[in-house]
Design an enzyme around this catalytic site. Sequence first.
Site, PDB file in Angstrom:
ATOM      1  N   LYS A  13       0.848  -1.210   0.000  1.00 48.34           N
ATOM      2  CA  LYS A  13       0.000   0.000   0.000  1.00 48.34           C
ATOM      3  C   LYS A  13       0.874   1.248   0.000  1.00 48.34           C
ATOM      4  O   LYS A  13       0.684   2.153  -0.808  1.00 48.34           O
ATOM      5  CB  LYS A  13      -0.935   0.024   1.237  1.00 48.34           C
ATOM      6  CG  LYS A  13      -1.854  -1.179   1.344  1.00 48.34           C
ATOM      7  CD  LYS A  13      -2.772  -1.088   2.554  1.00 48.34           C
ATOM      8  CE  LYS A  13      -2.062  -1.112   3.889  1.00 48.34           C
ATOM      9  NZ  LYS A  13      -1.377  -2.394   4.193  1.00 48.34           N
ATOM     10  N   ARG A  88      -9.993   0.396   8.224  1.00 52.23           N
ATOM     11  CA  ARG A  88      -9.588  -0.988   8.460  1.00 52.23           C
ATOM     12  C   ARG A  88     -10.649  -1.782   9.203  1.00 52.23           C
ATOM     13  O   ARG A  88     -10.433  -2.953   9.527  1.00 52.23           O
ATOM     14  CB  ARG A  88      -8.330  -1.000   9.321  1.00 52.23           C
ATOM     15  CG  ARG A  88      -7.106  -1.255   8.500  1.00 52.23           C
ATOM     16  CD  ARG A  88      -5.968  -1.397   9.440  1.00 52.23           C
ATOM     17  NE  ARG A  88      -4.961  -0.505   8.979  1.00 52.23           N
ATOM     18  CZ  ARG A  88      -3.711  -0.851   8.798  1.00 52.23           C
ATOM     19  NH1 ARG A  88      -3.294  -2.024   9.098  1.00 52.23           N
ATOM     20  NH2 ARG A  88      -2.861   0.015   8.344  1.00 52.23           N
ATOM     21  N   ARG A 127      11.742  -5.966   4.929  1.00 52.88           N
ATOM     22  CA  ARG A 127      11.530  -4.518   4.777  1.00 52.88           C
ATOM     23  C   ARG A 127      12.476  -3.727   5.682  1.00 52.88           C
ATOM     24  O   ARG A 127      12.727  -4.093   6.811  1.00 52.88           O
ATOM     25  CB  ARG A 127      10.090  -4.151   5.141  1.00 52.88           C
ATOM     26  CG  ARG A 127       9.895  -2.623   5.161  1.00 52.88           C
ATOM     27  CD  ARG A 127       8.476  -2.200   5.162  1.00 52.88           C
ATOM     28  NE  ARG A 127       7.733  -2.708   6.289  1.00 52.88           N
ATOM     29  CZ  ARG A 127       6.418  -2.541   6.428  1.00 52.88           C
ATOM     30  NH1 ARG A 127       5.732  -1.897   5.503  1.00 52.88           N
ATOM     31  NH2 ARG A 127       5.798  -3.025   7.476  1.00 52.88           N
ATOM     32  N   ARG A 160      11.276  -2.080  11.095  1.00 50.91           N
ATOM     33  CA  ARG A 160      10.173  -1.609  11.927  1.00 50.91           C
ATOM     34  C   ARG A 160       9.950  -2.588  13.078  1.00 50.91           C
ATOM     35  O   ARG A 160      10.029  -3.792  12.870  1.00 50.91           O
ATOM     36  CB  ARG A 160       8.899  -1.521  11.059  1.00 50.91           C
ATOM     37  CG  ARG A 160       8.346  -0.116  10.958  1.00 50.91           C
ATOM     38  CD  ARG A 160       7.305  -0.007   9.899  1.00 50.91           C
ATOM     39  NE  ARG A 160       6.069  -0.710  10.216  1.00 50.91           N
ATOM     40  CZ  ARG A 160       4.969  -0.649   9.461  1.00 50.91           C
ATOM     41  NH1 ARG A 160       4.965   0.096   8.371  1.00 50.91           N
ATOM     42  NH2 ARG A 160       3.893  -1.297   9.791  1.00 50.91           N
ATOM     43  N   ARG A 171      -0.628  -9.368  13.074  1.00 51.32           N
ATOM     44  CA  ARG A 171      -1.186  -8.333  12.184  1.00 51.32           C
ATOM     45  C   ARG A 171      -1.998  -8.971  11.058  1.00 51.32           C
ATOM     46  O   ARG A 171      -3.046  -8.453  10.677  1.00 51.32           O
ATOM     47  CB  ARG A 171      -0.047  -7.482  11.602  1.00 51.32           C
ATOM     48  CG  ARG A 171       0.556  -6.527  12.615  1.00 51.32           C
ATOM     49  CD  ARG A 171       1.907  -6.034  12.187  1.00 51.32           C
ATOM     50  NE  ARG A 171       1.895  -5.261  10.961  1.00 51.32           N
ATOM     51  CZ  ARG A 171       2.974  -5.032  10.217  1.00 51.32           C
ATOM     52  NH1 ARG A 171       4.150  -5.512  10.589  1.00 51.32           N
ATOM     53  NH2 ARG A 171       2.887  -4.301   9.134  1.00 51.32           N
TER      54      ARG A 171
HETATM   55  P1  AP5 Z   1       4.855  -1.614   1.876  1.00 47.78           P
HETATM   56  O1  AP5 Z   1       4.571  -0.773   0.688  1.00 47.78           O
HETATM   57  O2  AP5 Z   1       5.614  -1.048   2.996  1.00 47.78           O
HETATM   58  O3  AP5 Z   1       3.498  -2.334   2.343  1.00 47.78           O
HETATM   59  P2  AP5 Z   1       2.268  -1.781   3.179  1.00 47.78           P
HETATM   60  O4  AP5 Z   1       1.046  -2.416   2.584  1.00 47.78           O
HETATM   61  O5  AP5 Z   1       2.301  -0.299   3.277  1.00 47.78           O
HETATM   62  O6  AP5 Z   1       2.596  -2.496   4.551  1.00 47.78           O
HETATM   63  P3  AP5 Z   1       2.502  -1.940   6.056  1.00 47.78           P
HETATM   64  O7  AP5 Z   1       3.239  -2.945   6.903  1.00 47.78           O
HETATM   65  O8  AP5 Z   1       2.897  -0.526   6.129  1.00 47.78           O
HETATM   66  O9  AP5 Z   1       1.000  -2.117   6.290  1.00 47.78           O
HETATM   67  P4  AP5 Z   1       0.302  -2.205   7.628  1.00 47.78           P
HETATM   68  O10 AP5 Z   1      -1.067  -2.092   7.103  1.00 47.78           O
HETATM   69  O11 AP5 Z   1       0.539  -3.400   8.456  1.00 47.78           O
HETATM   70  O12 AP5 Z   1       0.982  -1.085   8.501  1.00 47.78           O
HETATM   71  P5  AP5 Z   1       0.585   0.418   8.802  1.00 47.78           P
HETATM   72  O13 AP5 Z   1       1.806   1.204   8.901  1.00 47.78           O
HETATM   73  O14 AP5 Z   1      -0.508   0.849   7.893  1.00 47.78           O
HETATM   74  O15 AP5 Z   1       5.630  -2.941   1.342  1.00 47.78           O
HETATM   75  C1  AP5 Z   1       6.082  -3.932   2.242  1.00 47.78           C
HETATM   76  C2  AP5 Z   1       7.476  -4.442   1.803  1.00 47.78           C
HETATM   77  O16 AP5 Z   1       7.353  -5.135   0.573  1.00 47.78           O
HETATM   78  C3  AP5 Z   1       8.492  -3.319   1.560  1.00 47.78           C
HETATM   79  O17 AP5 Z   1       9.755  -3.795   1.956  1.00 47.78           O
HETATM   80  C4  AP5 Z   1       8.440  -3.099   0.043  1.00 47.78           C
HETATM   81  O18 AP5 Z   1       9.671  -2.619  -0.473  1.00 47.78           O
HETATM   82  C5  AP5 Z   1       8.137  -4.507  -0.461  1.00 47.78           C
HETATM   83  N1  AP5 Z   1       7.297  -4.510  -1.652  1.00 47.78           N
HETATM   84  C6  AP5 Z   1       6.219  -3.701  -1.910  1.00 47.78           C
HETATM   85  N2  AP5 Z   1       5.673  -4.035  -3.095  1.00 47.78           N
HETATM   86  C7  AP5 Z   1       6.404  -5.070  -3.572  1.00 47.78           C
HETATM   87  C8  AP5 Z   1       6.339  -5.873  -4.771  1.00 47.78           C
HETATM   88  N3  AP5 Z   1       5.394  -5.646  -5.714  1.00 47.78           N
HETATM   89  N4  AP5 Z   1       7.243  -6.871  -4.927  1.00 47.78           N
HETATM   90  C9  AP5 Z   1       8.197  -7.095  -3.997  1.00 47.78           C
HETATM   91  N5  AP5 Z   1       8.319  -6.379  -2.866  1.00 47.78           N
HETATM   92  C10 AP5 Z   1       7.432  -5.385  -2.652  1.00 47.78           C
HETATM   93  O19 AP5 Z   1      -0.053   0.250  10.265  1.00 47.78           O
HETATM   94  C11 AP5 Z   1       0.763  -0.113  11.375  1.00 47.78           C
HETATM   95  C12 AP5 Z   1      -0.111  -0.339  12.590  1.00 47.78           C
HETATM   96  O20 AP5 Z   1      -0.805   0.901  12.922  1.00 47.78           O
HETATM   97  C13 AP5 Z   1      -1.226  -1.373  12.432  1.00 47.78           C
HETATM   98  O21 AP5 Z   1      -0.767  -2.685  12.697  1.00 47.78           O
HETATM   99  C14 AP5 Z   1      -2.245  -0.878  13.467  1.00 47.78           C
HETATM  100  O22 AP5 Z   1      -1.870  -1.261  14.765  1.00 47.78           O
HETATM  101  C15 AP5 Z   1      -2.123   0.643  13.377  1.00 47.78           C
HETATM  102  N6  AP5 Z   1      -3.092   1.204  12.418  1.00 47.78           N
HETATM  103  C16 AP5 Z   1      -2.836   1.851  11.252  1.00 47.78           C
HETATM  104  N7  AP5 Z   1      -3.973   2.222  10.634  1.00 47.78           N
HETATM  105  C17 AP5 Z   1      -4.988   1.801  11.425  1.00 47.78           C
HETATM  106  C18 AP5 Z   1      -6.404   1.851  11.322  1.00 47.78           C
HETATM  107  N8  AP5 Z   1      -7.017   2.410  10.262  1.00 47.78           N
HETATM  108  N9  AP5 Z   1      -7.139   1.321  12.339  1.00 47.78           N
HETATM  109  C19 AP5 Z   1      -6.549   0.768  13.415  1.00 47.78           C
HETATM  110  N10 AP5 Z   1      -5.219   0.662  13.564  1.00 47.78           N
HETATM  111  C20 AP5 Z   1      -4.439   1.170  12.576  1.00 47.78           C
HETATM  112 MG    MG Z   2       2.606   1.056   4.894  1.00 48.14          MG
END
Ligand code: AP5
Ligand code: MG
Length: 215
Positions: A13, A88, A127, A160, A171
Amino acid sequence: MRLVLLGAPGAGKGTQAVVISEKLDIPHISTGDIFRSHIRSGTELGLKAKQYIDEGKLVPDELTIEIVKNRIAQDDCCRGFILDGFPRTIPQADYLEEALGELGKELDCVLNLHVPDEEIIRRLSGRRVCPHCGASYHILYKPTKTEGVCDVCGNKTVQRDDDREETVLKRLNAYHEQTEPLIRYYEKKGKLVTVVGRERVEDTSAAVLQALGVK
Ligand code: AP5
Ligand code: MG
């Protein structure tokens, strides 16, 4: 364009949001990034959110909705935005629809990035992120030019805290239980577009832009 990026943790994402944001010149709003910035600054919200994030759980809806409410009310969102990681849960999605409805607006599209669980685990364990500018890399799939050094700002990249395997599994569980039902929710509203995010980063970006009708 008012766009939501839906997908499991590690689906890409954040990676794709950066590309779309540059292409369309609209802000990229990641609730995860906002929480991490509060955690770094040691705010009350950060302290509360950290307890849940470290456990691989979702932060409660009241806290999350509050930050999105404030963010989408800012001037730079008037031409649209990309919400990465929000909504979410069903209550978050209901809130978003209501808040946009009050402004006479609605979402244009919900892009669902589909990636199987085994690939997610490979991606998150490799990552690395820059704690200074937020750039995200992968040791194999998107390496930095110099090992361990951010290409954008030259600071040291780190893993992270919530990318440890036991937290990743929690997660993923939270995703399947609380977030996956949003696929059906948006399908019913006729807003959902699914892109399989298994291909290389560049190929996935091309598929995403094509699905959004962006040249
Ligand atoms: P990346 O682009 O970083 O993936 P992402 O989908 O953004 O993953 P996140 O871990 O950031 O998602 P998340 O939803 O768990 O965490 P968030 O920060 O939102 O890609 C991942 C890796 O793969 C990278 O190394 C990248 O280089 C690689 N990659 C990408 N595309 C690729 C491809 N096509 N091929 C190969 N490699 C690839 O949330 C963190 C925490 O915050 C949550 O766990 C929760 O506790 C809280 N939180 C956030 N939002 C909410 C909400 N709305 N409600 C409640 N809690 C929330
Ligand atoms: Mg992210």
